[in-house]
Design a protein around this motif. Structure first.
Motif, PDB file in Angstrom:
ATOM      1  N   ILE B 105       0.851  -1.201   0.000  1.00  0.00           N
ATOM      2  CA  ILE B 105       0.000   0.000   0.000  1.00  0.00           C
ATOM      3  C   ILE B 105       0.882   1.245   0.000  1.00  0.00           C
ATOM      4  N   ARG B 106       1.900   1.247   0.830  1.00  0.00           N
ATOM      5  CA  ARG B 106       2.801   2.416   0.890  1.00  0.00           C
ATOM      6  C   ARG B 106       3.478   2.706  -0.447  1.00  0.00           C
ATOM      7  N   SER B 107       3.631   1.678  -1.277  1.00  0.00           N
ATOM      8  CA  SER B 107       4.270   1.903  -2.581  1.00  0.00           C
ATOM      9  C   SER B 107       3.266   1.844  -3.731  1.00  0.00           C
ATOM     10  N   GLY B 108       1.966   1.937  -3.416  1.00  0.00           N
ATOM     11  CA  GLY B 108       0.958   2.125  -4.463  1.00  0.00           C
ATOM     12  C   GLY B 108       0.428   0.862  -5.117  1.00  0.00           C
ATOM     13  N   THR B 109       0.624  -0.283  -4.490  1.00  0.00           N
ATOM     14  CA  THR B 109       0.149  -1.554  -5.053  1.00  0.00           C
ATOM     15  C   THR B 109      -1.133  -1.993  -4.349  1.00  0.00           C
ATOM     16  N   VAL B 110      -2.131  -2.445  -5.123  1.00  0.00           N
ATOM     17  CA  VAL B 110      -3.395  -2.874  -4.509  1.00  0.00           C
ATOM     18  C   VAL B 110      -3.727  -4.336  -4.786  1.00  0.00           C
ATOM     19  N   ALA B 356      -7.131   3.296  -7.288  1.00  0.00           N
ATOM     20  CA  ALA B 356      -6.397   4.490  -7.712  1.00  0.00           C
ATOM     21  C   ALA B 356      -5.393   4.923  -6.660  1.00  0.00           C
ATOM     22  N   VAL B 357      -4.448   5.711  -7.108  1.00  0.00           N
ATOM     23  CA  VAL B 357      -3.396   6.235  -6.230  1.00  0.00           C
ATOM     24  C   VAL B 357      -3.271   7.732  -6.469  1.00  0.00           C
ATOM     25  N   LEU B 358      -3.154   8.498  -5.396  1.00  0.00           N
ATOM     26  CA  LEU B 358      -2.791   9.915  -5.523  1.00  0.00           C
ATOM     27  C   LEU B 358      -1.292  10.062  -5.300  1.00  0.00           C
ATOM     28  N   VAL B 359      -0.637  10.733  -6.234  1.00  0.00           N
ATOM     29  CA  VAL B 359       0.817  10.912  -6.209  1.00  0.00           C
ATOM     30  C   VAL B 359       1.129  12.376  -5.923  1.00  0.00           C
ATOM     31  N   LYS B 360       2.033  12.606  -4.967  1.00  0.00           N
ATOM     32  CA  LYS B 360       2.445  13.982  -4.656  1.00  0.00           C
ATOM     33  C   LYS B 360       3.210  14.594  -5.834  1.00  0.00           C
ATOM     34  N   LEU B 361       2.794  15.747  -6.288  1.00  0.00           N
ATOM     35  CA  LEU B 361       3.570  16.434  -7.321  1.00  0.00           C
ATOM     36  C   LEU B 361       4.532  17.446  -6.707  1.00  0.00           C
ATOM     37  N   VAL B 384       6.620   9.229  -2.889  1.00  0.00           N
ATOM     38  CA  VAL B 384       5.675  10.078  -3.648  1.00  0.00           C
ATOM     39  C   VAL B 384       4.232   9.614  -3.489  1.00  0.00           C
ATOM     40  N   ILE B 385       4.026   8.418  -2.953  1.00  0.00           N
ATOM     41  CA  ILE B 385       2.668   7.858  -2.859  1.00  0.00           C
ATOM     42  C   ILE B 385       1.954   8.480  -1.659  1.00  0.00           C
ATOM     43  N   ASP B 386       0.824   9.129  -1.929  1.00  0.00           N
ATOM     44  CA  ASP B 386       0.136   9.893  -0.897  1.00  0.00           C
ATOM     45  C   ASP B 386      -1.098   9.169  -0.376  1.00  0.00           C
ATOM     46  N   THR B 387      -1.937   8.699  -1.286  1.00  0.00           N
ATOM     47  CA  THR B 387      -3.242   8.138  -0.935  1.00  0.00           C
ATOM     48  C   THR B 387      -3.530   6.952  -1.854  1.00  0.00           C
ATOM     49  N   VAL B 388      -4.112   5.889  -1.275  1.00  0.00           N
ATOM     50  CA  VAL B 388      -4.384   4.685  -2.060  1.00  0.00           C
ATOM     51  C   VAL B 388      -5.838   4.261  -1.860  1.00  0.00           C
ATOM     52  N   VAL B 389      -6.513   4.025  -2.984  1.00  0.00           N
ATOM     53  CA  VAL B 389      -7.912   3.581  -2.970  1.00  0.00           C
ATOM     54  C   VAL B 389      -7.983   2.225  -3.660  1.00  0.00           C
ATOM     55  N   CYS B 390      -8.667   1.267  -3.026  1.00  0.00           N
ATOM     56  CA  CYS B 390      -8.876  -0.025  -3.668  1.00  0.00           C
ATOM     57  C   CYS B 390     -10.339  -0.426  -3.497  1.00  0.00           C
ATOM     58  N   ASP B 391     -10.959  -0.775  -4.614  1.00  0.00           N
ATOM     59  CA  ASP B 391     -12.360  -1.223  -4.589  1.00  0.00           C
ATOM     60  C   ASP B 391     -13.247  -0.161  -3.921  1.00  0.00           C
ATOM     61  N   GLY B 392     -12.907   1.084  -4.152  1.00  0.00           N
ATOM     62  CA  GLY B 392     -13.694   2.200  -3.633  1.00  0.00           C
ATOM     63  C   GLY B 392     -13.412   2.568  -2.191  1.00  0.00           C
ATOM     64  N   ARG B 393     -12.494   1.846  -1.550  1.00  0.00           N
ATOM     65  CA  ARG B 393     -12.209   2.092  -0.136  1.00  0.00           C
ATOM     66  C   ARG B 393     -10.823   2.743   0.003  1.00  0.00           C
ATOM     67  N   LEU B 395      -7.447   3.048   1.528  1.00  0.00           N
ATOM     68  CA  LEU B 395      -6.562   2.219   2.356  1.00  0.00           C
ATOM     69  C   LEU B 395      -5.466   3.046   3.013  1.00  0.00           C
ATOM     70  N   MET B 396      -5.087   4.139   2.368  1.00  0.00           N
ATOM     71  CA  MET B 396      -4.100   5.058   2.955  1.00  0.00           C
ATOM     72  C   MET B 396      -4.520   6.452   2.540  1.00  0.00           C
ATOM     73  N   GLU B 397      -4.546   7.376   3.501  1.00  0.00           N
ATOM     74  CA  GLU B 397      -4.800   8.776   3.150  1.00  0.00           C
ATOM     75  C   GLU B 397      -3.663   9.621   3.689  1.00  0.00           C
ATOM     76  N   SER B 398      -3.024  10.396   2.811  1.00  0.00           N
ATOM     77  CA  SER B 398      -1.894  11.262   3.189  1.00  0.00           C
ATOM     78  C   SER B 398      -0.868  10.505   4.023  1.00  0.00           C
ATOM     79  N   GLY B 399      -0.574   9.287   3.610  1.00  0.00           N
ATOM     80  CA  GLY B 399       0.483   8.512   4.259  1.00  0.00           C
ATOM     81  C   GLY B 399       0.077   7.792   5.529  1.00  0.00           C
ATOM     82  N   ARG B 400      -1.194   7.888   5.922  1.00  0.00           N
ATOM     83  CA  ARG B 400      -1.624   7.221   7.156  1.00  0.00           C
ATOM     84  C   ARG B 400      -2.364   5.915   6.853  1.00  0.00           C
TER      85      ARG B 400
END
Lengths: 421, 421
Positions: B105-110, B356-361, B384-393, B395-400
Motif C-alpha cells: 500500500i505504501r508503494s501504491g500496489t493494490v 487508484a493512487v494519488l501521487v504527490k507532485l 511520492v505515494i500519498d493516498t491509495v484507494v482499492c475497490d472504492g475504499r 486504504l491510505m490517506e496522506s500517508g496514514r
C-alpha cells in the motif's frame, strides 16, 4: 562551539548516545549525561549510519528530469539536452542545484561531486543548504585546442569564490573527457592539479566510440592508458563511468590508486556498457565509489537506488550471486566516496567529521530486521531517511527541511522557461 | 451505496473531480458538485493514477527479508530459506502477509498474486487490509508423483474459505514448477483450471538447469513447449520469470496469449538469467506484466523499483535506449497486471473498478515536471505515494494507514522466532 546530542540511536546494533561538538563527533557512549545546544532523541528506534557521498553528478540537470527519455544518446544530446542547457543562466543552475540538494538530503546524501556550467550557482546552493560539494573547474576545448572562453570565464569566477567560506566545498579540475579536451590542456591540468593538490574529475572510458577513437588517435592506447601517459591517473583522480575497461586498464587503475565512479543506472539507461564490477572491485581491489550521474539520465539522485542497481547488476553480469556483497556496496557509497575526495568522514567515530543519517527502523522496508545493511542496500528507499546531519548541522529533522516549498516552486519556474515547445 | 469524491486531482494533465460510487468510478468531470460520504481534496497538486498490480510474489516472505543474501541459489534455499519456512505457521503467514500488504500500500500496489503455504493466513490478511489478491492452490509432488499431503490439506482449506467474502480475492491454481510437480498432476490442473475458469500461476523457464532437465526428460522440449503439450499454456496462465526463452518459446507464448510475469530484481539478484524483454514485448508483442517476487530475493515489494529495473535492464540487455519505453512499462505494471488476472481495473475511467493512487507532485522526485510517467518509472520511490484507494475504499490517506505500528510489532515478533541462531 555548539553541541548536538543524538540520544538513543541504534549504532552497530546497540543503543548509544552520540555527542557532536562543532563539526566533529566528540564522544560516543552507551549514555552521555549533561546538556547540549540541541538534542535529538531517536527513542531506540532509529539507526545512525554514515550518509552517502555521490562521486559524480551534474546536479542542476534536475531541471531536465524527464525532459527527454528513451532515446539514442546523440538524438538525446543534440536535439534535447544541449539546446536546453544553452538557455541555462547562473540563477537556473542555482535553482536546479537547490532542487538536487533537496532530493539528496531526503535520500541521505550529504556530498556531491559536480561537473557543470555556471559553477557559482552551484556553490551558492551548496553553501546555503549546508551540504558538502566538490565543484569542478570545467574544461572543454574549442577547435584551436584551447579552453572555451565560456569555461575560462566561469572557472575564473569559481576560483575567485574559493568555493565559499564554509570549508565544506572544494574545487576540483573537471576536464570533460579525452575527446572534448585537447592533449595540451589535459597535460596542463595534470600539472596544476598536482601543484595545487586538487582532485581531478573526468568522464573516462564511457562509450565504445571513445575507446575506438582514442586507440586510432593515440598509438593504440585505451583512454585509461592515454590518461596515464598524460599523468592524469593518480590517487586524486576520479574516473566517471569506466564501462569499457580492459584487463590492463583495471591493472593500471589499481596500481595508480585512481578512483572509479560507478553509475549503474545511467549506464544502463543510455546503454553505455557495463562496468566490470566483479573484476575491478571484488577481484582486483580497485578503489570504487558510487555516483548517480545527472537526473536527466538516471532519473533520480538516490544513492539507495544506485546501491541496489550496483549490487544487482554486478551479480547479473558476473553470474555470481556472491559478487558485490551488501556490506561492500554500502561501504563504497559511504566511506569510500568520502575518502575519494579527501573528506575525513563516512564512518561514525569519535574525531571524524559529523556527517550522519538517522534511519527509521519502524518501517516495512526495514522489517524483517536481521541485517540493517542488507535492508539499506536491497530494500530501502528514501522513505526510511528520517534525519540528516552534515558537518555537525541538522539539515533535515524527522523529514522536515527548510524552504522546501519555495525551492520546488522556483525549480518549476525554471522548468517552465526550459519547457519543450 | 457509499460515495467517495476525489476533488481537484490531476488526471491526464488536467484538474478533475472523480466520483466513486460503491466500488466503481461513477463519474469523472472537470467539476462535480454535491455531497459525498467522504471527500478527499488533492488541491490540484496530486496526480491520480492507476495503482500497481503485482503479478507474482510470495508475500509472507517479508518475514525473511535480509535473512540471507549474496549466496548461491541452493545454499540460500537449502541452508537458510527452507529450514526457516519449515517453522512457519498460519499465524506467521498472516503476520508476514500483513507486513507485505503494508509495504505494498505504501508503494501504491493494490493487488498481488501469491504462491505460498498456509494460504488462509494470506486470505485473512488481504481481506482485513482491503487489497485484492489471487491466492494460489499450491501444488508440489512427492516421490510418488502425488500432491504432498501438506499441500492437499491447505488447498482444501483455501477452497473451503472461497477466498473470503469481499469479492476482492480470487483463487488460482499454483503448481510450483515443472520440476516439482508431476506430469499427471499438471495435466489434471490444466483440466480443472479450464473447467472452473481459474487462472494458473507457475514458475516457468527460470533457470538453465530447469531447461536442460526438461529437455532430457521430455523429448527435447523446452519448459514452455512442455507446458503447451500439457495444455497449461493459455490466456489465463501466468508464467513467472521466463528468463530462458527461445525464439520458439516466445512465439508459443504469444500465440497462446499466455502472460509473462517479469521480475527483474529477483532474476538479477539470484543470477537466474535475463528475460528477453525487447524480443518478447517490444518486438513479439507478448503479454507481459511485472512482479516483485518475494522479499527474501528482491528484497522489497516496490513496483516503482521494479519498473525502473525492468526498463533499464531491457535497454542494457538489448543495447537499445529506445527499448522498454516508460509509458509501456507503466502500462505493464498497472493495466496489464489487472487484465492478466481478469480484474476490471487498472485505468481511471467511468465504470471501472475504483482502484487508484494519488501521487504527490510537490516532491523533488517529481520535479522537473515535463512527463509524469517518466517521473514515475525512472525517478519516483514510495515517498511520492500519498493516498491509495482499492475497490472504492481508502486504504491510505496522506500517508496514514490503520494499525501500522501493530502490524510491524507483530511481524518483528515472528522474526524473533525465525531468528538465525
Amino acid at each position: 562551539m555548539s553541541t548536538l546530542l543524538l540520544k538513543n540511536v541504534i549504532l552497530d546494533g546497540k543503543t548509544a548516545d552520540v555527542l557532536v561538538e562543532g563539526n566533529r563527533f566528540k564522544r560516543i557512549a552507551s549514555e552521555i549525561a549533561g546538556e547540549a545546544d540541541r538534542v535529538i532523541d531517536a527513542g531506540g528506534r532509529k539507526a545512525l549510519i554514515p550518509p552517502f557521498y555521490n562521486t559524480h553528478t551534474h546536479a542542476a540537470m534536475t531541471l531536465l528530469r524527464g525532459y527527454a527519455d528513451d532515446m539514442e544518446l546523440f538524438t538525446w544530446l543534440n536535439d534535447y539536452i544541449w539546446p536546453a542547457e544553452a538557455k541555462l543562466t547562473e540563477e537556473d543552475v542555482y535553482c536546479g542545484t537547490r532542487l538536487a540538494i533537496l532530493e539528496m538530503i531526503r535520500s541521505g546524501t550529504v556530498f556531491f561531486s559536480d561537473m557543470y556550467w555556471h559553477q557559482r550557482g552551484a556553490v551558492r546552493a551548496a553553501e546555503e543548504m549546508g551540504v558538502r560539494a566538490a565543484i569542478g573547474l570545467l574544461y572543454l576545448s574549442g577547435s584551436d585546442g584551447e579552453v572555451l572562453e565560456r569555461n575560462r570565464r566561469s572557472n575564473e569566477e569559481l576560483l575567485a569564490s574559493r568555493g565559499g567560506n564554509s570549508g565544506r566545498i572544494q574545487i576540483t579540475y573537471a576536464p570533460h573527457a579525452i575527446y572534448t579536451v585537447s592533449e595540451p590542456v589535459l597535460r596542463r591540468i595534470a600539472e596544476e592539479a598536482c601543484a595545487n593538490d586538487l582532485a581531478i574529475h573526468i568522464h573516462a572510458s564511457e562509450t565504445s566510440r571513445e575507446v575506438e577513437e582514442c586507440k586510432a588517435a593515440h598509438d593504440g592506447l585505451t583512454p585509461i592508458e592515454y590518461l596515464d601517459r598524460l599523468g592524469i591517473l593518480g590517487r586524486r583522480t576520479v574516473l566517471a563511468h569506466c564501462t569499457h575497461l580492459t584487463d590492463h586498464d583495471i591493472e593500471l587503475i589499481r596500481e595508480r590508486r585512481a578512483v572509479i565512479a560507478h553509475m549503474p543506472c545511467s549506464n544502463m539507461k543510455l546503454c553505455s556498457g557495463a562496468f566490470r564490477f566483479h573484476d575491478a572491485f571484488d577481484l582486483a581491489g580497485c578503489r570504487v565509489t558510487i555516483g548517480t550521474d545527472g537526473a536527466s539520465s538516471n532519473n533520480n539522485l538516490s544513492m539507495l537506488d544506485e546501491m541496489k542497481f550496483a549490487a544487482l547488476l554486478a551479480k547479473h553480469e558476473s553470474g555470481l550471486p556472491t559478487a558485490a556483497r551488501d556490506a561492500d556496496v554500502f561501504n563504497l557509497a559511504t566511506r569510500c566516496g568520502a575518502e575519494a575526495y579527501g573528506i575525513d568522514a563516512g564512518v561514525i567515530a569519535e574525531g571524524k567529521l559529523a556527517d550522519a543519517v538517522l534511519v527509521k527502523l519502524d518501517h516495512p522496508q526495514m522489517t524483517g530486521d536481521y541485517n540493517l545493511v542488507a535492508n539499506l542496500v536491497y530494500s530501502a528507499d528514501s522513505s526510511v531517511i528520517d534525519t540528516v546531519v552534515c558537518d555537525g548541522r541538522v539539515l533535515m529533522e524527522s523529514g522536515r527541511i527548510e524552504n522546501e516549498t519555495e525551492i520546488l516552486e522556483q525549480a518549476r519556474a525554471c522548468c517552465r522557461k526550459l519547457g519543450r515547445s
